[in-house]
Every structure is written in C-alpha cells, then in structure tokens.
Design a protein around this motif. Structure first.
Motif, PDB file in Angstrom:
ATOM      1  N   MET A  37       0.872  -1.174   0.000  1.00 39.76           N
ATOM      2  CA  MET A  37       0.000   0.000   0.000  1.00 39.76           C
ATOM      3  C   MET A  37       0.915   1.232   0.000  1.00 39.76           C
ATOM      4  O   MET A  37       1.383   1.670   1.039  1.00 39.76           O
ATOM      5  N   VAL A  38       1.159   1.778  -1.179  1.00 40.94           N
ATOM      6  CA  VAL A  38       2.170   2.825  -1.353  1.00 40.94           C
ATOM      7  C   VAL A  38       1.540   4.207  -1.232  1.00 40.94           C
ATOM      8  O   VAL A  38       0.519   4.498  -1.860  1.00 40.94           O
ATOM      9  N   THR A  39       2.177   5.058  -0.424  1.00 42.15           N
ATOM     10  CA  THR A  39       1.819   6.471  -0.337  1.00 42.15           C
ATOM     11  C   THR A  39       2.987   7.291  -0.869  1.00 42.15           C
ATOM     12  O   THR A  39       4.134   7.114  -0.422  1.00 42.15           O
ATOM     13  N   ILE A  40       2.719   8.159  -1.834  1.00 41.62           N
ATOM     14  CA  ILE A  40       3.750   9.012  -2.430  1.00 41.62           C
ATOM     15  C   ILE A  40       3.585  10.427  -1.891  1.00 41.62           C
ATOM     16  O   ILE A  40       2.474  10.977  -1.892  1.00 41.62           O
ATOM     17  N   VAL A  41       4.688  11.017  -1.456  1.00 44.65           N
ATOM     18  CA  VAL A  41       4.677  12.404  -0.994  1.00 44.65           C
ATOM     19  C   VAL A  41       5.536  13.231  -1.948  1.00 44.65           C
ATOM     20  O   VAL A  41       6.751  13.009  -2.054  1.00 44.65           O
ATOM     21  N   SER A  42       4.917  14.158  -2.655  1.00 44.51           N
ATOM     22  CA  SER A  42       5.651  15.021  -3.581  1.00 44.51           C
ATOM     23  C   SER A  42       4.694  16.073  -4.129  1.00 44.51           C
ATOM     24  O   SER A  42       3.518  15.771  -4.370  1.00 44.51           O
ATOM     25  N   PRO A  43       5.160  17.315  -4.339  1.00 45.11           N
ATOM     26  CA  PRO A  43       4.276  18.337  -4.913  1.00 45.11           C
ATOM     27  C   PRO A  43       3.891  18.022  -6.353  1.00 45.11           C
ATOM     28  O   PRO A  43       2.838  18.459  -6.836  1.00 45.11           O
ATOM     29  N   ALA A  44       4.735  17.269  -7.064  1.00 43.22           N
ATOM     30  CA  ALA A  44       4.441  16.875  -8.445  1.00 43.22           C
ATOM     31  C   ALA A  44       4.981  15.460  -8.662  1.00 43.22           C
ATOM     32  O   ALA A  44       5.975  15.061  -8.041  1.00 43.22           O
ATOM     33  N   ILE A  45       4.321  14.704  -9.528  1.00 43.55           N
ATOM     34  CA  ILE A  45       4.764  13.331  -9.786  1.00 43.55           C
ATOM     35  C   ILE A  45       4.764  13.058 -11.285  1.00 43.55           C
ATOM     36  O   ILE A  45       4.093  13.720 -12.072  1.00 43.55           O
ATOM     37  N   GLN A  55      -5.629   4.741 -11.008  1.00 41.03           N
ATOM     38  CA  GLN A  55      -6.126   3.366 -10.942  1.00 41.03           C
ATOM     39  C   GLN A  55      -6.228   2.858  -9.502  1.00 41.03           C
ATOM     40  O   GLN A  55      -6.474   1.676  -9.283  1.00 41.03           O
ATOM     41  N   ASP A  56      -6.026   3.759  -8.544  1.00 36.55           N
ATOM     42  CA  ASP A  56      -6.073   3.406  -7.114  1.00 36.55           C
ATOM     43  C   ASP A  56      -5.020   2.367  -6.736  1.00 36.55           C
ATOM     44  O   ASP A  56      -5.207   1.593  -5.793  1.00 36.55           O
ATOM     45  N   GLU A  57      -3.920   2.366  -7.490  1.00 38.96           N
ATOM     46  CA  GLU A  57      -2.821   1.449  -7.159  1.00 38.96           C
ATOM     47  C   GLU A  57      -1.962   2.007  -6.024  1.00 38.96           C
ATOM     48  O   GLU A  57      -1.249   1.270  -5.357  1.00 38.96           O
ATOM     49  N   CYS A  58      -2.005   3.330  -5.832  1.00 37.11           N
ATOM     50  CA  CYS A  58      -1.264   3.960  -4.738  1.00 37.11           C
ATOM     51  C   CYS A  58      -1.932   5.299  -4.404  1.00 37.11           C
ATOM     52  O   CYS A  58      -2.801   5.784  -5.139  1.00 37.11           O
ATOM     53  N   HIS A  59      -1.481   5.890  -3.297  1.00 32.35           N
ATOM     54  CA  HIS A  59      -2.069   7.143  -2.806  1.00 32.35           C
ATOM     55  C   HIS A  59      -1.047   8.263  -2.937  1.00 32.35           C
ATOM     56  O   HIS A  59       0.149   8.061  -2.704  1.00 32.35           O
ATOM     57  N   TRP A  60      -1.510   9.453  -3.312  1.00 34.15           N
ATOM     58  CA  TRP A  60      -0.603  10.592  -3.522  1.00 34.15           C
ATOM     59  C   TRP A  60      -0.961  11.729  -2.576  1.00 34.15           C
ATOM     60  O   TRP A  60      -2.090  12.220  -2.568  1.00 34.15           O
ATOM     61  N   ILE A  61       0.025  12.110  -1.760  1.00 34.85           N
ATOM     62  CA  ILE A  61      -0.091  13.324  -0.941  1.00 34.85           C
ATOM     63  C   ILE A  61       0.593  14.441  -1.724  1.00 34.85           C
ATOM     64  O   ILE A  61       1.827  14.499  -1.791  1.00 34.85           O
ATOM     65  N   GLN A  62      -0.191  15.311  -2.346  1.00 33.22           N
ATOM     66  CA  GLN A  62       0.359  16.353  -3.228  1.00 33.22           C
ATOM     67  C   GLN A  62       0.833  17.525  -2.383  1.00 33.22           C
ATOM     68  O   GLN A  62       0.155  18.541  -2.239  1.00 33.22           O
TER      69      GLN A  62
END
Length: 311
Positions: A37-45, A55-62
C-alpha cells in the motif's frame, strides 16, 4: 556477507515513498507489484505515477515533505528525490521513529538495499554486490537470464498445487524431498510447458517407491572451485552429510546443499567411524579430500567394496 538476504511480504502493508520522479517510478512500480500500500509524498509526480494513482494502485499526498507525514505504521520509507539534504532529512526523521529507510543511491543512508531480480513467476533470483558494482551485477543477471529456463514458473506453480496431495501420498518430509529431487531431474519436466505434461510425470513417479539408498561420493578439492565438474556439484547438492578435511577451502564447503550437515575431520582415522555411522543411516555422503591424496585410498576401497556387496 555485508547484508542479510531476505524476501519481505509487503502485501497490504503501508510503504512511504518521498519523491515523484523517475527513480520513484521504478521503486513504486516494484512495490505495487509486490502488493504494498504505497503512499507518495511530492508536490508533483511523473505521468506514470499519476496513472497508478488514477487506478487506485497507490495514494498521492500532493505536498512538500514534512516530518508529520511519517508514522510508525509504515514498514518501509524510501527517499527518492534529487535533493540530498531532503533525502537525509527523511532518513533522520525515519530513524527517530525506528523505521527502515532507504535513500536511493546513497548507501550510508540505507538500512536495506534492493537486489537485481530475475523473475520466473514464483521463482525469484536476487543478485547483489552490496552496492559495490551495479554493472557487474547487471552482467551477471544477463548471464543467468540466458541460463534459467522460462518454464520455471510452470514447475513452481505445479509443485505448489501438489502440496496437499503429496503429503497424503508421502507422509514424511524426507520422502517428499527425495521425490521432488527425482521429479525435477526428469528430462520431461525440464522441458514441460504445461500443467498436463507435469501431471503425467507426477503420476508416473508418485507410484514408484522412494528407496533409502545411501552412497558415498569422494570429491577432490584443490585451489579453484570452478574446476569442479558438473557431476561433482550435483552430488554436493544432493548430499545429506558432507565430511571435509580441515584444510578444505571454505568456498568448497559453502558450495554444498544449504541444509546438509557439515562435519570436518582431521585425518583418515577420524573419518572412518563417521563413514560407518553414515552408511548405517543410509545417508548420501560427500567426502571432500585433497587432490592426489593417498591417505584415504583404503577407505575408498572399503566404501567401494560395500557398495558392490549391496548390489
């Protein structure tokens, strides 16, 4: 050995990745494939990561990284940005919480490293130089890729499907191990590409009794382990007991089957009772002796005589 090799079960486990560029793409892709269950933290990806998020494969904290985004629920933390100071801050914050962290391409700030992988379905081969030489590892992987058959995934899936069946047919662990050794050595199994072909081999072999026939194989060692023949290596991988002279280089002993018992001996006098006991137990034994040694000639003749007498 600098690193302890281990395969982690990340299925449904939370992992934090700081960064959203090309490096993050490679890591997130592997983590998602492993079921994390991957959470990505970055202003841009990267666009690829946006696709995974869609696709709900991971979560993004923008947002930009902050210490508050860390918590002890994460089993891994990855720092993948192109800013070394930020990566080191992520490492510092993660260590304060007792989390395992990897700062990509910055070995002193890594609690763990990821090896180069060869995937054949359930079969995974991991190769690592401890970060010393990625190019060497890549070359080694290319050689192994060419050697390993593509049908390993079929063989592995078939063996997994027979776990319950074979427990009923062969109730003890030793019998099952010997059965599978014989099964995977069959030429028909090596080239099988279908479940049906493997099933035919399985049914033919399962009705044959697994005989407990011990044997003693004498293998001479020198200074170069690469001079061992393929037959010698095969016998070393089948042996249940390995007896080796004290002066035998460790690389030879380390080439035997991992779960084989390994016992050193000083001379032929100490070796003799070991062989007698092993033969009584019907074990498959490999004895590693120095090249051109004549001290063990009598024991070899005795072992050969016993083998002929039992036939």
């Amino acid at each position: 050995m600098q690193y302890f090799p281990i395969f982690l079960d990340l299925k449904a486990k939370p992992v934090l990745v700081v960064g959203g560029g090309e490096v993050a793409c490679r890591k997130v892709d592997s983590l998602v494939r492993a079921g994390a269950m991957v959470t990505i933290v970055s202003p841009a990806i990267d666009d690829y990561l946006k696709g995974l998020v869609a696709q709900d494969e991971c979560h993004w904290i923008q947002n930009f990284y902050s210490k508050d985004q860390l918590s002890r629920r994460y089993v891994q933390v990855w720092a993948t940005t192109d800013n070394p100071d930020l990566n080191h801050q992520v490492h510092h914050d993660a260590k304060q919480l007792g989390l395992l962290v990897n700062v990509v391409d910055d070995l002193p700030y890594c609690d763990f490293i990821t090896p180069s992988m060869i995937n054949r379905g359930r079969i995974q081969v991991a190769i690592s130089s401890g970060g010393a030489s990625p190019v060497l590892v890549r070359n080694l992987r290319q050689k192994l890729e060419a050697q390993l058959p593509q049908n390993l995934n079929v063989q592995a899936d078939f063996a997994a499907s027979k776990r319950n069946d074979i427990k009923q047919a062969l109730p003890d662990v030793e019998s099952r191990r010997k059965f599978w050794e014989r099964f995977f050595e069959l030429p028909e199994v090596e080239v099988a590409t279908s479940y049906q072909a493997l099933e035919a081999c399985y049914r033919q072999l399962i009705d044959q009794p697994v005989t407990d026939v011990g044997q003693v194989s004498w293998i001479e060692f020198g200074n170069d382990v690469e001079l061992l023949s393929l037959k010698a290596l095969r016998l070393m991988q089948q042996a249940e007991l390995v007896l080796y002279a004290q002066e035998c280089p460790f690389v030879f002993v380390d080439s035997v089957r991992r779960d084989a018992e390994r016992v050193a001996f000083d001379d032929e006098v100490a070796l003799s009772p070991m062989l007698t006991k092993a033969q009584q137990q019907q074990l498959r034994v490999v004895v590693l002796i120095p090249q051109a040694s004549t001290k063990f000639s009598l024991l070899i003749k005795q072992a050969l005589h016993l083998k002929l007498a039992s036939q």
